[in-house]
Design an enzyme around this catalytic site. Sequence first.
Site, PDB file in Angstrom:
ATOM      1  N   GLY A  11     -26.351  -2.517  10.289  1.00 45.08           N
ATOM      2  CA  GLY A  11     -27.379  -3.097  11.162  1.00 45.08           C
ATOM      3  C   GLY A  11     -26.941  -3.237  12.605  1.00 45.08           C
ATOM      4  N   HIS A  12     -26.127  -2.287  13.091  1.00 44.55           N
ATOM      5  CA  HIS A  12     -25.549  -2.440  14.442  1.00 44.55           C
ATOM      6  C   HIS A  12     -26.566  -2.244  15.563  1.00 44.55           C
ATOM      7  CE1 HIS A  12     -25.811   1.877  14.389  1.00 44.55           C
ATOM      8  NE2 HIS A  12     -25.490   1.909  15.663  1.00 44.55           N
ATOM      9  N   VAL A  16     -28.368  -9.023  15.928  1.00 42.34           N
ATOM     10  CA  VAL A  16     -27.113  -9.613  15.419  1.00 42.34           C
ATOM     11  C   VAL A  16     -26.017  -8.554  15.340  1.00 42.34           C
ATOM     12  CG1 VAL A  16     -26.026 -10.709  13.432  1.00 42.34           C
ATOM     13  CG2 VAL A  16     -28.295 -11.451  14.171  1.00 42.34           C
ATOM     14  N   GLY A  17     -26.339  -7.405  14.735  1.00 46.19           N
ATOM     15  CA  GLY A  17     -25.322  -6.360  14.578  1.00 46.19           C
ATOM     16  C   GLY A  17     -24.792  -5.875  15.916  1.00 46.19           C
ATOM     17  N   SER A 108     -29.839 -16.885   6.412  1.00 46.82           N
ATOM     18  CA  SER A 108     -30.767 -17.468   7.381  1.00 46.82           C
ATOM     19  C   SER A 108     -30.989 -18.926   7.014  1.00 46.82           C
ATOM     20  CB  SER A 108     -32.089 -16.714   7.285  1.00 46.82           C
ATOM     21  OG  SER A 108     -33.128 -17.498   7.799  1.00 46.82           O
ATOM     22  N   SER A 109     -31.329 -19.734   8.016  1.00 49.29           N
ATOM     23  CA  SER A 109     -31.578 -21.155   7.726  1.00 49.29           C
ATOM     24  C   SER A 109     -32.843 -21.341   6.888  1.00 49.29           C
ATOM     25  CB  SER A 109     -31.681 -21.947   9.026  1.00 49.29           C
ATOM     26  OG  SER A 109     -32.706 -21.427   9.834  1.00 49.29           O
ATOM     27  N   CYS A 110     -33.683 -20.295   6.774  1.00 48.41           N
ATOM     28  CA  CYS A 110     -34.914 -20.476   5.974  1.00 48.41           C
ATOM     29  C   CYS A 110     -34.651 -20.446   4.473  1.00 48.41           C
ATOM     30  CB  CYS A 110     -35.969 -19.471   6.363  1.00 48.41           C
ATOM     31  SG  CYS A 110     -35.568 -17.825   5.842  1.00 48.41           S
ATOM     32  N   TYR A 137     -38.773 -13.614   2.258  1.00 45.78           N
ATOM     33  CA  TYR A 137     -37.530 -13.361   3.000  1.00 45.78           C
ATOM     34  C   TYR A 137     -36.426 -14.299   2.503  1.00 45.78           C
ATOM     35  CZ  TYR A 137     -34.429 -13.053   7.091  1.00 45.78           C
ATOM     36  OH  TYR A 137     -33.360 -12.875   7.927  1.00 45.78           O
ATOM     37  N   LYS A 141     -32.751 -13.515   0.772  1.00 44.55           N
ATOM     38  CA  LYS A 141     -31.493 -13.999   1.370  1.00 44.55           C
ATOM     39  C   LYS A 141     -30.722 -14.890   0.384  1.00 44.55           C
ATOM     40  CE  LYS A 141     -31.397 -11.934   5.297  1.00 44.55           C
ATOM     41  NZ  LYS A 141     -30.297 -10.967   5.560  1.00 44.55           N
ATOM     42  N   PRO A 164     -27.075 -18.506   9.804  1.00 40.95           N
ATOM     43  CA  PRO A 164     -27.361 -18.871  11.195  1.00 40.95           C
ATOM     44  C   PRO A 164     -28.702 -19.593  11.321  1.00 40.95           C
ATOM     45  CG  PRO A 164     -27.715 -16.511  10.870  1.00 40.95           C
ATOM     46  CD  PRO A 164     -27.334 -17.097   9.525  1.00 40.95           C
ATOM     47  N   ASN A 166     -32.057 -20.449  14.004  1.00 42.88           N
ATOM     48  CA  ASN A 166     -32.899 -19.497  14.753  1.00 42.88           C
ATOM     49  C   ASN A 166     -32.103 -18.910  15.922  1.00 42.88           C
ATOM     50  OD1 ASN A 166     -34.750 -20.803  13.042  1.00 42.88           O
ATOM     51  ND2 ASN A 166     -36.408 -20.509  14.495  1.00 42.88           N
ATOM     52  N   LEU A 167     -32.178 -17.599  16.064  1.00 45.12           N
ATOM     53  CA  LEU A 167     -31.347 -16.899  17.056  1.00 45.12           C
ATOM     54  C   LEU A 167     -32.184 -16.350  18.192  1.00 45.12           C
ATOM     55  CD1 LEU A 167     -29.297 -14.827  14.477  1.00 45.12           C
ATOM     56  CD2 LEU A 167     -28.490 -16.847  15.733  1.00 45.12           C
ATOM     57  N   HIS A 180     -40.128 -13.775  17.011  1.00 45.99           N
ATOM     58  CA  HIS A 180     -39.950 -15.217  16.873  1.00 45.99           C
ATOM     59  C   HIS A 180     -40.453 -15.913  18.135  1.00 45.99           C
ATOM     60  CE1 HIS A 180     -37.143 -14.090  13.603  1.00 45.99           C
ATOM     61  NE2 HIS A 180     -37.611 -15.198  13.085  1.00 45.99           N
ATOM     62  N   ARG A 210     -37.108 -26.920  16.144  1.00 49.67           N
ATOM     63  CA  ARG A 210     -36.220 -25.815  15.817  1.00 49.67           C
ATOM     64  C   ARG A 210     -34.921 -25.942  16.630  1.00 49.67           C
ATOM     65  NH1 ARG A 210     -39.619 -25.440  12.573  1.00 49.67           N
ATOM     66  NH2 ARG A 210     -40.870 -23.649  11.934  1.00 49.67           N
TER      67      ARG A 210
END
Length: 308
Positions: A11-12, A16-17, A108-110, A137, A141, A164, A166-167, A180, A210
């Site tokens: 996923g680069h 994130v990647g 993910s925090s979700c 989702y 995860k 993580p 929310n990013l 988002h 959030r």
Amino acid sequence: MNKTAKIYIAGHTGMVGSAILRQLQADGFKNIVVRNSKELNLIHQEAVRDFFEVEKPDYVFLAAAKVGGIQANNTFRAEFLYDNLMMASNVIHASYEYNVTKLLFLGSSCIYPKFANQPIEESSMLTGALEPTNEPYAIAKIAGVKLCENYRRQYGCDFISVMPTNLYGPNDNFDLKTSHVLPALLRKFHEAKEADSPTVEVWGTGTPKREFLHVDDLASACCFLMEQYSDGAPINVGTGTDLSIKELAEIIKEIVGFKGSIVWNSNKPDGTPRKLLDVSKIHDLGWRHQIELVSGIESVYKTRFIPT
Ligand code: GDP
């Protein structure tokens, strides 16, 4: 990790990647392997196995995922479940088969219950019902976290899971239908300012809270955890501070310099009322975030929207 160890970032090209890639390059790692989704479709088990057979990476950062904001999660529910389950299963299983030294899976925090006690401790996973808008989702995860935990228990694999909050940051998704909240608001306020519009529509009631982490901080945490953390239980990464969507909208309005007013569209979902991670575990290990929210948003805004 040795500087010449072979490191695969799945996923680069994503937010994130790509941040993990920048961090590893800055840290002097010389043997990084990547494939884009056209070269290697992680949903296909045989393709993933063939890739591991050829490359035999020592370390894997599993940052590939189908991601999106509240509306995308709620609309493409089957894809969010299937794609994420397949990617996690294929990469984690191949990492076991090809004796990867260590794998880091991004969750993910979700994954935490909708009404989890705040701040959310890692141990609250699977203690209550999930937020319906992103349940598919979250289930995928959670399966990824459980794969890491159980490949560790049954086979002794050193696989860890990082959750993580929310990013935001460079390479974020700015498409208003699938993004988002933070990139969506940067774009909405910017375009409204450029067009001299009197109002900007913001979704929901503005009351949900959030927590936001700059993706460069997440990348630094991932590299830190790859060296320092080895356990089946997930570990949270965040700032430890949250704010309401209303406060976020005011901050972004100010940064962009939009002079009009905000219109709240309560026909759009609020999602989970609050999602603040308990970050004491990673703080106790000695890691803290560096980029504060206002300066982080300012830098994303300048880079993405202000021509040089
Ligand atoms: P979530 O953290 O999974 O709920 O994902 P989002 O970042 O998509 O949404 C966070 C909150 O921001 C929700 O309460 C949304 O209703 C709210 N929000 C306000 N305006 C927007 C917008 O333009 N786009 C998105 N995605 N969310 C928005």
